[in-house]
Design an enzyme around this catalytic site. Sequence first.
Site, short mmCIF file in Angstrom:
data_model
loop_
_atom_site.label_atom_id
_atom_site.label_comp_id
_atom_site.label_asym_id
_atom_site.label_seq_id
_atom_site.Cartn_x
_atom_site.Cartn_y
_atom_site.Cartn_z
N LYS A 25 0.83 -1.21 0.00
CA LYS A 25 0.00 0.00 0.00
C LYS A 25 0.87 1.26 0.00
CE LYS A 25 -1.69 1.62 4.05
NZ LYS A 25 -1.33 3.04 4.20
N ASN A 26 1.88 1.27 0.87
CA ASN A 26 2.68 2.49 1.02
C ASN A 26 3.54 2.79 -0.19
OD1 ASN A 26 1.53 2.79 3.48
ND2 ASN A 26 3.35 2.35 4.69
N ARG A 96 -4.62 9.03 4.67
CA ARG A 96 -3.51 9.93 5.00
C ARG A 96 -2.69 10.24 3.74
NH1 ARG A 96 -0.99 13.45 8.68
NH2 ARG A 96 1.20 13.42 8.22
N CYS A 120 -5.18 6.30 9.50
CA CYS A 120 -5.19 5.68 10.82
C CYS A 120 -4.92 6.71 11.90
CB CYS A 120 -4.12 4.60 10.91
SG CYS A 120 -4.47 3.19 9.87
N ASP A 312 5.26 0.11 11.89
CA ASP A 312 4.10 -0.66 11.42
C ASP A 312 4.17 -2.14 11.81
OD1 ASP A 312 3.01 1.59 10.36
OD2 ASP A 312 3.50 1.16 8.28
C1 UD1 Z 1 4.16 6.56 6.67
C2 UD1 Z 1 3.44 5.28 6.37
C3 UD1 Z 1 2.97 4.62 7.66
C4 UD1 Z 1 4.14 4.47 8.62
C5 UD1 Z 1 4.90 5.78 8.80
C6 UD1 Z 1 6.17 5.65 9.61
C7 UD1 Z 1 2.41 5.77 4.25
C8 UD1 Z 1 1.16 6.01 3.49
N1 UD1 Z 1 2.28 5.59 5.55
O1 UD1 Z 1 3.24 7.43 7.29
O2 UD1 Z 1 2.44 3.34 7.34
O3 UD1 Z 1 3.65 4.08 9.88
O4 UD1 Z 1 5.28 6.32 7.52
O5 UD1 Z 1 7.01 4.71 9.03
O6 UD1 Z 1 3.49 5.70 3.67
N2 UD1 Z 1 5.11 14.32 11.36
C9 UD1 Z 1 5.09 15.64 11.76
N3 UD1 Z 1 4.75 16.59 10.84
C10 UD1 Z 1 4.45 16.27 9.55
C11 UD1 Z 1 4.49 14.92 9.14
C12 UD1 Z 1 4.83 13.97 10.07
O7 UD1 Z 1 5.33 15.95 12.93
O8 UD1 Z 1 4.17 17.20 8.77
C13 UD1 Z 1 5.46 13.28 12.36
C14 UD1 Z 1 4.39 12.21 12.55
O9 UD1 Z 1 3.38 12.62 13.43
C15 UD1 Z 1 5.24 11.08 13.12
C16 UD1 Z 1 6.57 11.25 12.39
O10 UD1 Z 1 6.57 12.57 11.86
O11 UD1 Z 1 5.45 11.27 14.49
C17 UD1 Z 1 6.79 10.29 11.25
O12 UD1 Z 1 5.61 10.21 10.49
P1 UD1 Z 1 5.65 10.03 8.91
O13 UD1 Z 1 6.93 9.38 8.50
O14 UD1 Z 1 5.29 11.33 8.28
O15 UD1 Z 1 4.46 9.02 8.69
P2 UD1 Z 1 3.57 8.98 7.42
O16 UD1 Z 1 4.39 9.38 6.25
O17 UD1 Z 1 2.28 9.66 7.66
#
Ligand code: UD1
Length: 426
Positions: A25-26, A96, A120, A312
Amino acid sequence: MVKATFHILGSSKPLSGNIEVYGAKNDILKGLASVLLTSGDITYKNIPKIEDVDRTIELLGSLGVLTKEKGARSLVLNAARINGHTLKRDIAEQIRASIVLAGPLLARSGKVRFPYPGGCVLGKRPIDLFVHGWRAMGARMRMIGDEYEFSAKHLHGADITFYKVSVTGTEAMMLTAVLAHGTTILRNSALEPEIPHLAEFLNSLGARITGAGTPTISIEGTGGKLLSGAGTFVTLPDRIEAGSFAALVAARGGKVKIINCDPEQLAVPIEILREIGAVVTVGKDFIIVERKVKLKSIDMIKTREYPGFPTDLQAPFTVLLTQAHGASLVFETIFEGRLSYIDDLNRMGAYITACDPHRILVSGPTELHGRLMESPDIRAGLAFIIAAAIAKGQSILDGVYKIDRGYEDIEKRLRSIGVDIERKKS
Ligand code: UD1
């Protein structure tokens, strides 16, 4: 979305056979978003049939992207003409990764409007890194009600340092920068395998990205010119699915070959499995997991950005640790809301203590008992299936659509290795 429950009869009978890993998916969601940077026919292969993919294709369709052919696991999309700049609220709010469509749309149309992206509930999940990145590239932001609108006549290259490593943040800025004017440098980028994969795909269409898969990525923008020509995106196998299957086999016992995966992307989870007593044989595109001896606890599993232990896989491995002898610490460092599922595991008979919002202590081994549960999110949902499969008696798992968002036909594949699981419409 058809409402359904999983009925799972737990057992200690060893698992056996082969189980296939499907596309991630990712990975595919970012591949689909990149069609917005192109004008030719893009072929997608190894697509998992999951809710998030269907909704993303619907979102692209609402922007004018044409679906030209549809096969069993393949699709041809064409975005030569698009006719909007707004991400449909009802869909974008559920996924997301919808936010990765926003950058390409902004770069291409000069404007994008979207609601706060859903997905999620794993804690706050802010979008400040995206906002900062687009602003640094010259976009203006305004709020229309509770929706975001970004606009820019021309996005320009920028030197962007992420104060925090973010997977979709890195991907979104990389996608945005492909059509910008000038060069963009992304520092402290995420290293997840989906990122170099996306860059290779974009480069095959004429983008100029270097350094993807390292912390510093450089993107030479095309100055607004769409990438042309035909391209093919072959979805990577889902390393999270593969790792979850491995945790299941180690927890329940038996010997199972997990096929169509990339063991290199699972190096740390495999090492942890070995550390706690599972036997893991690694092939080119498969792993064989076998449990011969009693499992032992591990000092600590600490989630980290790739190549560290993936957040994950945290919940599936916590379930596994309930079967290990001794106390193991699990330290979730990425998300702050990702441990609440332990209450359900404790109700099943696990002995897990929360130390603080990020750390839990799992004492084992404990006998789990079947219960009625609700899937909290995609990954913990699969962890509950693992817990139910090793528990005594029957479990009923509600909220199956949350699992369907990320995993295709999970029950069919699990049945093939000996898990007694059935989907019932509710
Ligand atoms: C992606 C994956 C998800 C996985 C996660 C971490 C997808 C669609 N999803 O989610 O399955 O669990 O990576 O490996 O690829 N953050 C901020 N500000 C932002 C963006 C993120 O503070 O603007 C924080 C988040 O709250 C979190 C951390 O950064 O604490 C890492 O999150 P991030 O890597 O962005 O996760 P996703 O990309 O949403």
